[in-house]
Write a protein that holds these residues in place. Structure first.
Motif, PDB file in Angstrom:
ATOM      1  N   ASP A   1      -4.810   0.747   4.833  1.00  0.00           N
ATOM      2  CA  ASP A   1      -5.912   0.013   5.467  1.00  0.00           C
ATOM      3  C   ASP A   1      -6.404   0.765   6.707  1.00  0.00           C
ATOM      4  O   ASP A   1      -5.677   1.584   7.286  1.00  0.00           O
ATOM      5  CB  ASP A   1      -5.450  -1.394   5.853  1.00  0.00           C
ATOM      6  CG  ASP A   1      -5.016  -2.199   4.641  1.00  0.00           C
ATOM      7  OD1 ASP A   1      -5.708  -2.112   3.615  1.00  0.00           O
ATOM      8  OD2 ASP A   1      -3.977  -2.881   4.719  1.00  0.00           O
TER       9      ASP A   1
ATOM     10  N   LYS B   1      -9.466  -7.267   2.468  1.00  0.00           N
ATOM     11  CA  LYS B   1      -9.095  -6.088   3.256  1.00  0.00           C
ATOM     12  C   LYS B   1     -10.323  -5.332   3.738  1.00  0.00           C
ATOM     13  O   LYS B   1     -10.370  -4.860   4.883  1.00  0.00           O
ATOM     14  CB  LYS B   1      -8.195  -5.172   2.423  1.00  0.00           C
ATOM     15  CG  LYS B   1      -6.804  -5.735   2.163  1.00  0.00           C
ATOM     16  CD  LYS B   1      -5.940  -4.687   1.508  1.00  0.00           C
ATOM     17  CE  LYS B   1      -4.482  -5.108   1.511  1.00  0.00           C
ATOM     18  NZ  LYS B   1      -3.586  -4.000   1.132  1.00  0.00           N
ATOM     19  N   ASP B   2     -11.322  -5.195   2.866  1.00  0.00           N
ATOM     20  CA  ASP B   2     -12.549  -4.492   3.256  1.00  0.00           C
ATOM     21  C   ASP B   2     -13.226  -5.192   4.430  1.00  0.00           C
ATOM     22  O   ASP B   2     -13.682  -4.550   5.384  1.00  0.00           O
ATOM     23  CB  ASP B   2     -13.516  -4.418   2.069  1.00  0.00           C
ATOM     24  CG  ASP B   2     -13.043  -3.463   0.990  1.00  0.00           C
ATOM     25  OD1 ASP B   2     -12.128  -2.670   1.264  1.00  0.00           O
ATOM     26  OD2 ASP B   2     -13.586  -3.516  -0.132  1.00  0.00           O
TER      27      ASP B   2
ATOM     28  N   TYR C   1      -0.919  -6.744   6.304  1.00  0.00           N
ATOM     29  CA  TYR C   1      -2.098  -6.067   6.824  1.00  0.00           C
ATOM     30  C   TYR C   1      -1.921  -5.840   8.325  1.00  0.00           C
ATOM     31  O   TYR C   1      -1.438  -6.734   9.021  1.00  0.00           O
ATOM     32  CB  TYR C   1      -3.366  -6.900   6.588  1.00  0.00           C
ATOM     33  CG  TYR C   1      -4.621  -6.182   7.083  1.00  0.00           C
ATOM     34  CD1 TYR C   1      -5.384  -5.417   6.218  1.00  0.00           C
ATOM     35  CD2 TYR C   1      -4.999  -6.242   8.424  1.00  0.00           C
ATOM     36  CE1 TYR C   1      -6.500  -4.725   6.676  1.00  0.00           C
ATOM     37  CE2 TYR C   1      -6.106  -5.549   8.889  1.00  0.00           C
ATOM     38  CZ  TYR C   1      -6.850  -4.799   8.017  1.00  0.00           C
ATOM     39  OH  TYR C   1      -7.940  -4.104   8.472  1.00  0.00           O
ATOM     40  N   PRO C   2      -2.333  -4.620   8.821  1.00  0.00           N
ATOM     41  CA  PRO C   2      -2.807  -3.470   8.047  1.00  0.00           C
ATOM     42  C   PRO C   2      -1.649  -2.633   7.513  1.00  0.00           C
ATOM     43  O   PRO C   2      -0.688  -2.379   8.229  1.00  0.00           O
ATOM     44  CB  PRO C   2      -3.618  -2.687   9.074  1.00  0.00           C
ATOM     45  CG  PRO C   2      -2.968  -3.011  10.391  1.00  0.00           C
ATOM     46  CD  PRO C   2      -2.476  -4.417  10.272  1.00  0.00           C
ATOM     47  N   SER C   3      -1.761  -2.225   6.256  1.00  0.00           N
ATOM     48  CA  SER C   3      -0.787  -1.297   5.671  1.00  0.00           C
ATOM     49  C   SER C   3      -1.262   0.127   5.952  1.00  0.00           C
ATOM     50  O   SER C   3      -2.305   0.343   6.582  1.00  0.00           O
ATOM     51  CB  SER C   3      -0.683  -1.536   4.170  1.00  0.00           C
ATOM     52  OG  SER C   3      -1.894  -1.156   3.529  1.00  0.00           O
TER      53      SER C   3
ATOM     54  N   GLN D   1      -8.731  -7.143  -2.303  1.00  0.00           N
ATOM     55  CA  GLN D   1      -9.371  -5.981  -1.733  1.00  0.00           C
ATOM     56  C   GLN D   1     -10.613  -6.363  -0.930  1.00  0.00           C
ATOM     57  O   GLN D   1     -10.919  -5.735   0.091  1.00  0.00           O
ATOM     58  CB  GLN D   1      -9.754  -4.976  -2.833  1.00  0.00           C
ATOM     59  CG  GLN D   1     -10.232  -3.631  -2.307  1.00  0.00           C
ATOM     60  CD  GLN D   1      -9.176  -2.939  -1.456  1.00  0.00           C
ATOM     61  OE1 GLN D   1      -8.006  -2.913  -1.824  1.00  0.00           O
ATOM     62  NE2 GLN D   1      -9.579  -2.398  -0.328  1.00  0.00           N
TER      63      GLN D   1
ATOM     64  N   GLY E   1       0.792  -1.223   0.000  1.00  0.00           N
ATOM     65  CA  GLY E   1       0.000   0.000   0.000  1.00  0.00           C
ATOM     66  C   GLY E   1       0.814   1.258   0.000  1.00  0.00           C
ATOM     67  O   GLY E   1       0.532   2.198   0.741  1.00  0.00           O
TER      68      GLY E   1
ATOM     69  N   LYS F   1      -5.114   2.714  -4.853  1.00  0.00           N
ATOM     70  CA  LYS F   1      -5.783   1.548  -4.272  1.00  0.00           C
ATOM     71  C   LYS F   1      -7.288   1.642  -4.431  1.00  0.00           C
ATOM     72  O   LYS F   1      -7.924   2.574  -3.992  1.00  0.00           O
ATOM     73  CB  LYS F   1      -5.433   1.446  -2.789  1.00  0.00           C
ATOM     74  CG  LYS F   1      -6.155   0.318  -2.080  1.00  0.00           C
ATOM     75  CD  LYS F   1      -5.925   0.433  -0.611  1.00  0.00           C
ATOM     76  CE  LYS F   1      -6.818  -0.518   0.128  1.00  0.00           C
ATOM     77  NZ  LYS F   1      -6.808  -0.258   1.548  1.00  0.00           N
TER      78      LYS F   1
ATOM     79  N   GLN G   1       0.593  -6.232  12.675  1.00  0.00           N
ATOM     80  CA  GLN G   1       0.689  -6.578  11.259  1.00  0.00           C
ATOM     81  C   GLN G   1       1.038  -8.055  11.077  1.00  0.00           C
ATOM     82  O   GLN G   1       1.837  -8.611  11.823  1.00  0.00           O
ATOM     83  CB  GLN G   1       1.748  -5.726  10.561  1.00  0.00           C
ATOM     84  CG  GLN G   1       1.352  -4.272  10.363  1.00  0.00           C
ATOM     85  CD  GLN G   1       2.407  -3.522   9.574  1.00  0.00           C
ATOM     86  OE1 GLN G   1       3.607  -3.758   9.722  1.00  0.00           O
ATOM     87  NE2 GLN G   1       1.968  -2.610   8.715  1.00  0.00           N
TER      88      GLN G   1
ATOM     89  N   ASP H   1     -11.121  -4.780   7.629  1.00  0.00           N
ATOM     90  CA  ASP H   1     -11.341  -3.433   8.167  1.00  0.00           C
ATOM     91  C   ASP H   1     -12.620  -3.395   8.995  1.00  0.00           C
ATOM     92  O   ASP H   1     -12.633  -2.900  10.134  1.00  0.00           O
ATOM     93  CB  ASP H   1     -11.457  -2.420   7.023  1.00  0.00           C
ATOM     94  CG  ASP H   1     -10.110  -1.978   6.477  1.00  0.00           C
ATOM     95  OD1 ASP H   1      -9.078  -2.445   6.974  1.00  0.00           O
ATOM     96  OD2 ASP H   1     -10.102  -1.167   5.537  1.00  0.00           O
TER      97      ASP H   1
END
Length: 585
Positions: free
Chosen positions: A573, A495-496, A568-570, A492, A263, A269, A554, A499
């Motif tokens: 994020d 990641k969503d 993750y998390p970058s 993605q 990221g 992104k 992370q 989050d």
């Protein structure tokens, strides 16, 4: 009439010779070609299309050739290679070239083509006009846009050269999932491209990408999701991320892709995802709406420190024992995407806190994960997780797991048992729908191998999208957790969902600490708690002076060679956290 026929015959002696000798290859070039084509009206002579044995045809360097002429598709059904370079073809192709069912190589470079619309292009889309085409060279033309149906016209395309045109974008259809599954080379240098869609990640076979000397300002982070990408060229683009701009001028592809994976700033992104993935855009909007509701009118209020949710991100460089997930190549064909994180400081002891935590996951699976079709969440007791972890795929008869609340079983036996239970459930309730794990069995249909997450003891701790292991079951005494999100659709999406999960956990933990719900532990859990949480300073419930942050550590995901796939998390994020959430990095 006889005299005229003789004149035509003498004008094209190459055609007579090819017919007489039953040749499969024909090359038309030289100084006399231009005059003869001009005399034929700027087209190839009709007699050329009476040579059905031709496999290779090249007509090059003819400034008077404006169109191939009618009859090519009907007259040359066995044509494998068609080379019409450095002529004057354009602005379109009339009539269109296809259908040419055997054509594998098409070179139209160095012409004056401006557009290839339906009826004046490469061929029909339904059925595909060029079903066997592997290489298409359109470089050195004046194309302002590509035909939207290119992928449907030539679904087996492997190499596409668009260098030196006037393109400002790619059609969204080009990057739709499964549109061009074999495309390994894409060159579009020296154009006017302003944006590259994140959906380029759907080009699963892409190995070489050249987009140098365009007008790109961002490179989508999703480019790093292309599993076979080995060589990229973005030189000559004015990127907003100046560090990335320097990297594309001097660094190797591997370093650039790793920068995108974690990221790096200005990597674009998620930008443009709506055009290529309506489902992911819908999920993102839904998540933002929920976060706004949870945050209330936080943007218009002065939220004090005591009312804030605090998340502290612990970078890998600050962590002496970071957790790592290694990914095996065979999982790529089953469920290729995974994201992990460690969360410390949860308090699940009071009252029904554990039940609310499990309900939180269920709601995520129903909503954002779209009944686990988009993604699957699994949560683990961190103390029971022994790293490094391996994310791999195994045949159903070789995958053993102790499912939550059940005895150890092979995956094939577990799935069969769940299928029997589902059928019995339907009979008892006299309806078509089922509940629990039974609803997700169809997600395994057609898979020869099943995905699984294996710990350092060689124990399977997760079998997505079905269940995780009793070994790492979350209990009331759990305060530190390992979280995983897997998906078959995109990184993605993982990641969503991650989050959303972490933000909901922070909200829940804050409410728990504030309310200090009344509750009790079972005897065995109380004994465990007495030993594990004897030091009040280690208890997540012990913080009374101001807000107590959840710590998010992370987790790196790497391939078997150790090359970074995602962390993750970058920095990018947890970027859409509501106003009342503070993320400390």
């Amino acid at each position: 009439m006889a005299a005229a026929a003789v004149v035509v015959s003498e004008s094209w002696p190459e055609l007579e010779l090819a017919e007489r000798e039953r040749r499969r290859e024909l090359l038309l070039t030289g100084p006399g070609l231009e005059e003869r084509v001009r005399a034929a009206g700027g087209q190839l002579p009709p007699r050329l299309f009476t040579l059905p044995l031709l496999h290779y045809l090249e007509v090059s360097g003819c400034g008077s050739l404006r169109a191939p002429g009618p009859g090519l598709a009907q007259g040359l059904p066995q044509l494998h290679s068609l080379v019409l370079r450095r002529n004057a073809l354009g602005p379109g192709l009339s009539p269109e070239l296809g259908p040419l069912p055997a054509l594998r190589v098409l070179d139209l470079s160095g012409n004056a083509l401006e557009a290839l619309p339906p009826g004046h292009g490469l061929g029909p889309a339904e059925p595909p006009g060029l079903p066997q085409l592997q290489s298409l060279n359109l470089s050195g033309n004046r194309l302002r846009e590509l035909p939207a149906d290119l992928a449907r016209c030539a679904p087996r395309l492997q190499s596409l050269n668009l260098t030196g045109n006037c393109l400002d974008s790619f059609p969204a259809e080009l990057f739709r999932p499964g549109a061009l599954p074999l495309l390994s080379e894409l060159a579009a240098a020296d154009n006017c491209l302003r944006e590259l869609s994140p959906d380029i990640a759907h080009l699963a076979s892409l190995k070489t990408l050249d987009l140098s000397n365009n007008q790109l300002s961002e490179i989508p982070a999703e480019l790093a999701d292309c599993p076979k990408l080995k060589e990229i060229n973005f030189r000559g683009n004015k990127l907003r991320d100046k560090r990335l701009e320097k990297m594309v001028s001097g660094c190797q592809t591997r370093s650039i892709l790793e920068y995108l994976r974690v990221g790096g700033r200005g990597c674009g992104k998620g930008k443009g995802r709506a055009e290529g993935s309506e489902k992911e855009e819908s999920r993102r909007k839904r998540r933002e709406r929920k976060q706004r509701r949870e945050g209330g009118d936080g943007e218009d209020q002065d939220v004090g420190d005591t009312g804030r949710l605090l998340l502290r991100v612990l970078h890998i460089s600050e962590n002496p024992t970071p957790l790592t997930v290694r990914v095996s190549p065979e999982v790529r064909d089953v469920r290729p995407y995974i994201v992990g994180a460690v969360v410390r400081g949860m308090d699940l002891q009071p009252g029904n806190a554990l039940k609310r935590f499990l309900t939180l996951q269920t709601k995520l699976h129903e909503d954002l994960c779209e009944k686990r079709t988009a993604a699957t969440v699994a949560t683990h007791e961190l103390r029971a997780v022994r790293g490094p972890l391996l994310y791999c795929a195994r045949p159903p008869q070789d995958l053993k797991i102790i499912p939550l609340g059940r005895k150890e079983a092979k995956a094939k036996d577990l799935v069969r048992q769940l299928q029997l239970e589902a059928e019995e459930q339907r009979k008892q309730k006299k309806r078509q729908t089922v509940s629990g794990l039974h609803r997700y069995l169809h997600l395994l249909d057609g898979n020869e191998n099943y995905p699984c997450l294996v710990d350092a003891d060689s124990d399977v701790i997760s079998f997505p999208p079905i269940t995780n292991s009793e070994k790492t079951k979350v209990k009331k005494t759990t305060s530190d957790l390992f979280l995983e999100v897997t998906s078959a659709s995109s990184l993605q999406t993982c990641k969503d969902v991650m989050d959303a999960l972490i933000l909901k956990m922070a909200e829940m933990n804050k409410n728990t600490l504030e309310n200090k719900e009344e509750g009790s532990l079972s005897d065995t859990e109380a004994d465990a708690a007495a030993g594990q949480l004897s030091d009040p300073s280690t208890s997540p419930s012990a913080a009374k002076d101001g807000p107590s942050p959840l710590v998010v550590e992370q987790v790196r995901v790497v391939d078997l060679e150790g090359s970074l796939k995602v962390v993750y998390p970058s920095k990018a994020d947890l970027a859409t956290a509501p106003a009342h959430v503070t993320v400390m990095r």
